[in-house]
Design an enzyme around this catalytic site. Structure first.
Site, PDB file in Angstrom:
ATOM      1  N   ASP A  71     -13.172  33.550 -13.017  1.00  0.00           N
ATOM      2  CA  ASP A  71     -13.668  32.553 -13.956  1.00  0.00           C
ATOM      3  C   ASP A  71     -14.403  31.446 -13.210  1.00  0.00           C
ATOM      4  OD1 ASP A  71     -14.108  31.030 -16.201  1.00  0.00           O
ATOM      5  OD2 ASP A  71     -12.012  30.505 -16.531  1.00  0.00           O
TER       6      ASP A  71
ATOM      7  N   ASP B 132     -18.789  30.989 -12.676  1.00  0.00           N
ATOM      8  CA  ASP B 132     -19.458  29.780 -13.155  1.00  0.00           C
ATOM      9  C   ASP B 132     -20.224  29.108 -12.019  1.00  0.00           C
ATOM     10  OD1 ASP B 132     -18.517  30.204 -15.664  1.00  0.00           O
ATOM     11  OD2 ASP B 132     -17.308  28.396 -15.795  1.00  0.00           O
TER      12      ASP B 132
ATOM     13  N   ASP C 261     -11.560  30.378  -1.241  1.00  0.00           N
ATOM     14  CA  ASP C 261     -12.244  29.156  -0.830  1.00  0.00           C
ATOM     15  C   ASP C 261     -13.444  29.467   0.055  1.00  0.00           C
ATOM     16  OD1 ASP C 261     -10.349  30.121   0.933  1.00  0.00           O
ATOM     17  OD2 ASP C 261      -9.569  28.169   1.519  1.00  0.00           O
TER      18      ASP C 261
END
Length: 370
Positions: A244, A248, A220
């Protein structure tokens, strides 16, 4: 530049805009191959949803066999709502292919191209100089764990072994040696047991790379730092699902997810090269998709095949195209997908004229010194 044998490239255009962007990348590769004698040979096969339609499986046995026998695999994109609810969805073919080829390391480079800082959604002074490589473990974790599902409860098992963590950590540290000599390992070790093992194992591997700095971040905190201070990162090492998501997020810092390519590699066998964007079903067939990610993936493929100079020339042509203002709709431009690809190839043609002159001079100098 002639090779001892042909290099066989399996092309999996896939679904949606995948065939359009991969076609532009293949045309660039064909131009380089024809001009420089690279002996690249291409075989195009159905994959993903397209293969479900034609063969009933996202990864037919014949396609898998061709991929295993290839020198590299170049993919477009897979998936789309028309295949939702099928017993085997298009994405299942991609997971199966990665596992079958032993592709445990996903390399996703992202940088803000100097001169294109204005394309970033971040302030130019924050985005400037950002250059990050995400090294994502690709065949373990929750994506490959045992699943249960009922109307009342569901579960996804996340499992990592020490050996899986060690091998991906070595990839990250070796990459950092060639870059800024810093690895940031991203986990959730304050909560997850797999992350506790991840952190402990990465620390042990780091001892073998005394010239590379290592720090740790919770996922986070890393997500926040990517958009507030992306220059703090050099190589990000992380597990499958975190990689992943973070890659992005990182992709838009340069202006568009359509810009970025990726490589998935293993210890042996062919690598898989693909843009990180999805199939963009909504714009399929409109000739407006951004082929930059597919072309960047092709450049990475050339480097992996031992043709680093060719990969550099292709990457340079891609950057010059963007800097010259030829941009697709996702970057605020009006260029068609095919128009963008042709502009890249025009820069390639100009560059290859200079490349020929350079080779002639080298050959003459060698003759004088013989």
């Amino acid at each position: 530049m002639n090779k001892d044998r042909d290099m066989n490239i399996v092309v999996l255009p896939g679904d949606g805009a995948g065939p359009e962007v991969s076609a532009e990348a293949v045309k660039c590769l064909e131009l380089l191959s024809d001009h420089c004698g690279l002996d690249l040979r291409f075989e195009t096969l159905d994959f993903g949803g397209a293969a479900i339609d034609t063969a009933g499986s996202p990864l037919p046995d014949s396609t898998l066999a061709a991929c295993k026998g290839a020198d590299a695999v170049l993919m477009g994109a897979v998936g789309g709502p028309r295949w939702d609810g099928r017993p085997e969805m298009p994405e299942a073919g991609l997971l199966k292919l990665r596992r079958a080829l032993g592709l445990f390391a996903n390399l996703r480079p992202a940088r803000v191209i100097p001169g294109l800082e204005a394309l970033s959604p971040l302030r130019a002074d924050v985005a400037e100089g950002a250059d990050v490589l995400v090294v994502r473990e690709l065949t373990g974790g929750v994506y490959f764990g045992e699943r249960t599902f009922s109307e009342e409860a569901a579960s996804d098992l996340c499992v990592y072994s020490r050996a899986e963590i060690e091998r991906i950590a070595h990839v990250a540290f070796q990459a950092a040696r060639r870059r800024g000599r810093k690895v940031t390992s991203v986990d959730k070790a304050n909560v997850m047991a797999t992350s506790k093992l991840w952190r402990r194992t990465v620390v042990e591997v780091a001892e073998q790379y005394p010239g590379v700095a290592l720090d740790h971040m919770y996922v986070d905190a890393a997500a926040m730092a990517l958009v507030t201070n992306p220059r703090r990162f050099d190589v990000i090492l992380t597990e499958n699902m975190f990689g992943d998501i973070l890659s992005d997020e990182l992709s838009v810092i340069g202006g568009s997810i359509g810009l970025l390519g990726s490589a998935s590699v293993g210890e042996t066998g062919p690598g898989l090269f693909e843009p990180i964007h999805g199939s963009a079903i909504d714009i399929a067939g409109l000739d407006i998709a951004n082929p930059s990610g597919a072309i960047a993936s092709a450049a990475m493929m050339l480097e992996h095949l031992g043709l680093a100079d060719m990969g550099h020339i292709l990457g340079e042509a891609l950057r010059k195209t963007l800097l010259a203002g030829c941009r697709t709709a996702d970057l605020g431009g009006s260029a068609r997908c095919s128009e963008f690809g042709e502009t890249v190839r025009e820069y390639l043609r100009r560059r290859l004229v200079h490349y020929d002159v350079h080779l002639e001079l080298v050959t003459m100098n060698r003759g004088c010194c013989a």
